[in-house]
Design a protein around this motif. Structure first.
Motif, PDB file in Angstrom:
ATOM      1  N   LEU A  82       0.851  -1.189   0.000  1.00 29.19           N
ATOM      2  CA  LEU A  82       0.000   0.000   0.000  1.00 29.19           C
ATOM      3  C   LEU A  82       0.890   1.244   0.000  1.00 29.19           C
ATOM      4  O   LEU A  82       1.030   1.936   1.006  1.00 29.19           O
ATOM      5  CB  LEU A  82      -0.935  -0.010   1.221  1.00 29.19           C
ATOM      6  N   ASP A  84       0.655   4.243  -1.119  1.00 33.32           N
ATOM      7  CA  ASP A  84       0.069   5.564  -0.886  1.00 33.32           C
ATOM      8  C   ASP A  84      -0.597   5.695   0.486  1.00 33.32           C
ATOM      9  O   ASP A  84      -1.229   6.717   0.762  1.00 33.32           O
ATOM     10  CB  ASP A  84      -0.969   5.880  -1.972  1.00 33.32           C
ATOM     11  N   MET A  85      -0.456   4.690   1.329  1.00 31.02           N
ATOM     12  CA  MET A  85      -1.076   4.737   2.656  1.00 31.02           C
ATOM     13  C   MET A  85      -0.535   5.896   3.489  1.00 31.02           C
ATOM     14  O   MET A  85      -1.193   6.379   4.414  1.00 31.02           O
ATOM     15  CB  MET A  85      -0.852   3.415   3.376  1.00 31.02           C
ATOM     16  N   ASN A  90      -6.758  10.772   3.289  1.00 35.02           N
ATOM     17  CA  ASN A  90      -7.700  10.339   2.255  1.00 35.02           C
ATOM     18  C   ASN A  90      -8.677   9.244   2.663  1.00 35.02           C
ATOM     19  O   ASN A  90      -9.730   9.102   2.047  1.00 35.02           O
ATOM     20  CB  ASN A  90      -6.940   9.836   1.024  1.00 35.02           C
ATOM     21  N   GLN A  91      -8.358   8.455   3.662  1.00 32.66           N
ATOM     22  CA  GLN A  91      -9.128   7.249   3.943  1.00 32.66           C
ATOM     23  C   GLN A  91     -10.303   7.477   4.893  1.00 32.66           C
ATOM     24  O   GLN A  91     -11.143   6.581   5.063  1.00 32.66           O
ATOM     25  CB  GLN A  91      -8.221   6.164   4.541  1.00 32.66           C
ATOM     26  N   MET A 110     -12.632   4.431  -1.643  1.00 33.11           N
ATOM     27  CA  MET A 110     -11.604   4.943  -2.523  1.00 33.11           C
ATOM     28  C   MET A 110     -11.980   4.732  -3.984  1.00 33.11           C
ATOM     29  O   MET A 110     -12.475   3.676  -4.385  1.00 33.11           O
ATOM     30  CB  MET A 110     -10.265   4.268  -2.219  1.00 33.11           C
ATOM     31  N   GLN A 114      -6.469   0.462  -6.322  1.00 37.22           N
ATOM     32  CA  GLN A 114      -5.142   0.299  -5.735  1.00 37.22           C
ATOM     33  C   GLN A 114      -5.085   0.760  -4.285  1.00 37.22           C
ATOM     34  O   GLN A 114      -4.200   0.346  -3.536  1.00 37.22           O
ATOM     35  CB  GLN A 114      -4.093   1.062  -6.551  1.00 37.22           C
ATOM     36  N   ARG A 115      -6.022   1.644  -3.881  1.00 42.55           N
ATOM     37  CA  ARG A 115      -5.960   2.213  -2.544  1.00 42.55           C
ATOM     38  C   ARG A 115      -7.063   1.692  -1.615  1.00 42.55           C
ATOM     39  O   ARG A 115      -7.093   2.071  -0.438  1.00 42.55           O
ATOM     40  CB  ARG A 115      -6.016   3.748  -2.626  1.00 42.55           C
ATOM     41  N   GLU A 118      -6.362   0.265   1.963  1.00 36.82           N
ATOM     42  CA  GLU A 118      -5.841   1.129   3.037  1.00 36.82           C
ATOM     43  C   GLU A 118      -6.899   1.369   4.117  1.00 36.82           C
ATOM     44  O   GLU A 118      -6.567   1.516   5.297  1.00 36.82           O
ATOM     45  CB  GLU A 118      -5.416   2.478   2.451  1.00 36.82           C
ATOM     46  N   GLU A 145     -13.430  10.180  -0.856  1.00 35.98           N
ATOM     47  CA  GLU A 145     -12.036  10.072  -0.447  1.00 35.98           C
ATOM     48  C   GLU A 145     -11.691  10.979   0.728  1.00 35.98           C
ATOM     49  O   GLU A 145     -10.705  11.721   0.724  1.00 35.98           O
ATOM     50  CB  GLU A 145     -11.111  10.288  -1.639  1.00 35.98           C
TER      51      GLU A 145
END
Length: 297
Positions: A82, A84-85, A90-91, A110, A114-115, A118, A145
């Motif tokens: 991950l 971009d964690m 963003n999460q 998300m 890819q994210r 997270e 997001e």
């Protein structure tokens, strides 16, 4: 109420309930940070280009800056797979209800697959912190997001919501119902400004940094209507140096990517203190200071 045009705006800021500022800052370690895919224009030339040793030093400097400003860092460990964690704005969308002295968080959905993985790590983190964990309705087909696109107006129970690239406008209808909060929805029109936090930076209740090119006419008018002073950032500093992805945690100091000379001069003219940081490794993935933190109560 969701406000999308200035004609519909019937808000008066001094009549909106107050919201105490969060004092703790979540930071996620960049142990596994890299650019491994392309999900925004800034990543396109940077796959595999991150210097991880430099990234660690830049992250430590950010942590030290928050500590120096008396905002206690709370650390989350980044996870393998991950990359971009580390962009922990963003999460989730944390919230606080002064009337009931209760705190909660709304989990993101998300936009990029890819994210998506997270989010459960942050759900567990917030549960351990004593937050009520909420989600958007299961039958709602919408992306969201977190504080990449949803920004609290400093000191007030009012939410700014960006949409068009990562967050669906339908998400704000659900958030308005869930949180009982008015939302000013802004359509983003330039893919370089794919999240609201790349083009709008509320500094305090009266001042904001803005990248005008990111918004349509209605969006710019809404911002002008609710901020007494709108500081327009030079386009090259907003687009290439992430000047609007700054963060003002205390109404005075502005943590900002180094080298934003035009923006810094304007900040000083309005009695803010720029605190320059080098986030160049993280900018390769499309984020800077604001993306790298999450404020919590």
């Amino acid at each position: 109420m969701i406000y999308q045009t200035p004609d519909a705006l019937d808000l008066q800021l001094d009549r909106i309930p107050s919201l105490p500022p969060p004092r703790r800052v979540v930071l996620t370690t960049p142990t596994h940070f890299d650019v491994e895919y392309v999900i925004n224009p800034h990543m396109s030339e940077n796959v595999g280009a991150v210097n991880t040793d430099v990234a660690w030093q830049q992250w430590k400097a950010l942590r030290a800056a928050y500590t120096a400003l008396d905002h206690t860092p709370v650390l989350v460990n980044g996870q393998s797979g991950l990359p971009d964690m580390v962009f922990c704005a963003n999460q989730t969308l944390p919230f606080y209800d002064p009337a009931s002295d209760s705190k909660g968080v709304v989990l993101s959905r998300m936009h990029s697959e890819q994210r998506a993985d997270e989010v459960p790590y942050y759900a567990r983190f917030f549960e351990e912190e004593g937050y009520a964990v909420d989600t958007l309705p299961e039958d709602l087909d919408a992306d969201f997001e977190g504080m990449g696109d949803a920004l609290w107006h400093p000191g007030h129970h009012l939410l700014w919501g960006g949409y068009g690239y990562r967050t669906s406008p339908e998400a704000y209808e659900a958030l308005g119902d869930l949180l009982d909060v008015p939302i000013v929805a802004l359509r983003l029109v330039d893919p370089d400004y794919y999240h609201l936090d790349t083009c709008l930076c509320p500094l305090d209740a009266r001042h904001a940094l803005v990248a005008p090119e990111a918004f349509d006419d209605a969006g710019r008018a809404l911002i002008d209507a609710l901020f007494e002073t709108v500081i327009e950032v030079p386009d090259h500093e907003a687009r290439h140096q992430f000047a609007c992805n700054a963060h003002c945690p205390d109404g005075a100091h502005v943590l900002i990517q180094e080298g934003c000379e035009g923006t810094n001069a304007q900040l000083r003219n309005h009695d803010f203190v720029p605190v320059e940081l080098d986030t160049s490794e993280f900018m390769k993935s499309g984020g800077s200071v604001f993306c790298m933190k999450q404020m919590i109560w």
